[in-house]
Design an enzyme around this catalytic site. Structure first.
Site, PDB file in Angstrom:
ATOM      1  N   ARG A  80       1.005  -1.062  -0.019  1.00 13.74           N
ATOM      2  CA  ARG A  80       0.252   0.076  -0.020  1.00 13.74           C
ATOM      3  C   ARG A  80       0.765   1.368  -0.008  1.00 13.74           C
ATOM      4  O   ARG A  80       0.376   2.366  -0.566  1.00 13.74           O
ATOM      5  CB  ARG A  80      -0.968   0.011   1.257  1.00 13.74           C
ATOM      6  CG  ARG A  80      -1.965   1.092   1.258  1.00 13.74           C
ATOM      7  CD  ARG A  80      -3.138   0.680   2.083  1.00 13.74           C
ATOM      8  NE  ARG A  80      -2.702   0.941   3.490  1.00 13.74           N
ATOM      9  CZ  ARG A  80      -3.481   0.649   4.511  1.00 13.74           C
ATOM     10  NH1 ARG A  80      -4.631   0.117   4.546  1.00 13.74           N
ATOM     11  NH2 ARG A  80      -2.809   0.676   5.664  1.00 13.74           N
ATOM     12  N   LYS A 183      -2.701   6.387   1.213  1.00 11.42           N
ATOM     13  CA  LYS A 183      -2.766   6.790   2.543  1.00 11.42           C
ATOM     14  C   LYS A 183      -1.683   7.867   2.692  1.00 11.42           C
ATOM     15  O   LYS A 183      -0.580   7.811   3.039  1.00 11.42           O
ATOM     16  CB  LYS A 183      -2.308   5.352   3.466  1.00 11.42           C
ATOM     17  CG  LYS A 183      -2.786   5.542   4.830  1.00 11.42           C
ATOM     18  CD  LYS A 183      -2.783   4.284   5.615  1.00 11.42           C
ATOM     19  CE  LYS A 183      -2.894   4.369   6.960  1.00 11.42           C
ATOM     20  NZ  LYS A 183      -4.444   4.479   7.219  1.00 11.42           N
ATOM     21  N   GLU A 219     -16.787   6.258   3.756  1.00 17.46           N
ATOM     22  CA  GLU A 219     -15.969   5.670   4.904  1.00 17.46           C
ATOM     23  C   GLU A 219     -16.546   6.219   6.224  1.00 17.46           C
ATOM     24  O   GLU A 219     -17.413   7.184   6.226  1.00 17.46           O
ATOM     25  CB  GLU A 219     -14.514   5.870   4.835  1.00 17.46           C
ATOM     26  CG  GLU A 219     -13.817   5.196   3.902  1.00 17.46           C
ATOM     27  CD  GLU A 219     -12.381   5.180   4.193  1.00 17.46           C
ATOM     28  OE1 GLU A 219     -11.830   4.491   4.827  1.00 17.46           O
ATOM     29  OE2 GLU A 219     -11.501   5.605   3.196  1.00 17.46           O
TER      30      GLU A 219
END
Ligand SMILES: *Cc1c(COP(=O)(O)O)cnc(C)c1O
Length: 338
Positions: A80, A183, A219
């Protein structure tokens, strides 16, 4: 470690022994450095400061029932971070360097890994920043990859209790073709006002909808969302959702428990149909969601009896925690055992 009250740790920064760093200079990653210095010195024109070339990760190490230390799915965090770096045009550590840094920092801080049975764990924070000086808007030519650790307490001091959530239709965390799926610190900066807006009204978390249509669930704060209905684990698929490794793990466990797994756009109207709901991420594994309030319609959706976590959420939580603490077998090979 003497002097640490393991049973009463919160989720904050506590100084440990060492952190590890590597620098990208002259077209390569330099060997990992181990240091006790908590500060970093960077150029005032570093791209991380001006143009947000910054990505991070979050994962945990656990002291198991057998005394061994387990690091959960670090390979997925490495992948990620590589995806985040790609989007921000940063140089990323490869999977080998990432895992080597994580294993090194955990083993060199062994005395800070909370004992088994306290519910606490060692939080691991990998950080990647552009350190090269630039004034024009372009990627840096130098990067720093750093990993530090800090012991953190169990998320639930007073039990596995459902949280109250409010839908935020005033602010967006991320746009459909933006940075929501990676992220990066910028997403977090963009969510602080929204978080305060929600807390100010007495809610523990805000729910984001897709920014374009405000029709689908994205989210829950900085955690993924799922609902349970008719034997299905249902979780939003959206280009602005961050692919949570906890959610990925829960989908696998859910499927192996006999739930149907649906990863697809989830219409906000479906909130009326869920028997259970939860938000998930590394910090808490699962935060059961008791209710979601929609300020537009004035409707509060409640799940189960809204004061207790539903049975599937409890089962999923216990299965994942059990694997992390070495209480259950790890048939998926998720743990790195030190
Ligand atoms: C990190 C993060 C999550 C949770 O991901 P995990 O890998 O499960 O910790 C969810 N949403 C956002 C926006 C995140 O940044």
């Amino acid at each position: 470690m003497d002097g640490i009250d393991w049973g009463n740790l919160g989720f904050g920064y506590l100084k440990t022994g060492v952190n590890v760093r590597s620098y990208w200079r002259n077209g390569r990653w330099e060997p990992l450095e181990v240091t006790g210095d908590e500060n970093i010195t960077i150029h005032m024109a570093a791209t991380c400061l001006h143009y947000g070339q910054e990505a991070f990760e979050g994962l945990k190490a656990f002291r198991g029932k057998d005394g061994k230390v387990r690091i959960f799915r670090a390979d997925e965090n490495a992948k990620r971070m590589i995806r985040s770096a790609e989007y921000l045009r940063m140089q990323a550590p490869d999977e080998e360097l990432f895992i080597d840094a994580v294993k090194t920092v955990v083993s060199r801080n062994e005395e800070f890994i909370p004992p088994y049975g306290t519910g606490a764990s060692l939080y691991i924070r990998p950080l990647l920043i552009g350190t090269g000086a630039q004034v024009g808007v372009k990627p840096a030519d130098e990067y720093m990859f750093l990993v530090f650790v800090t012991p953190v307490g169990p998320y639930y001091k007073s039990g596995f209790n459902p949280i109250r959530v409010i839908i935020d239709r005033e602010h967006d965390r991320a746009a459909p073709h933006g940075t929501g799926h990676v992220k990066v610190g910028g997403n977090y900066a963009a969510s602080l006002l929204s978080g305060d807006w929600g807390y100010g009204q007495g809610y523990s978390s805000v729910m984001y909808l897709d920014a374009k249509e405000k029709k689908y669930i994205d989210e829950c704060g900085a955690a993924n969302f799922y609902g349970i209905r008719d034997g299905a684990y249902i979780t939003p698929k959206s280009s602005s959702v961050l692919p949570s490794i906890t959610n990925m793990s829960l989908r696998r466990l859910a499927a192996d428990m006999g739930l149907r797994v649906e990863e697809r756009p989830v219409d906000v109207a479906e909130l009326a149909t869920f028997e259970e709901a939860g938000s998930c991420g590394t910090a808490a594994v699962i935060s059961p969601v008791g209710s979601v309030y929609d300020p537009d319609s004035g409707v509060t959706y409640t799940f189960g009896d809204s004061t207790h976590a539903g049975p599937w959420s409890v089962k999923l939580y216990e299965a994942l925690r059990g694997i992390q603490y070495g209480e259950r077998e790890d048939p998926y090979g998720w743990n790195i055992v030190l």
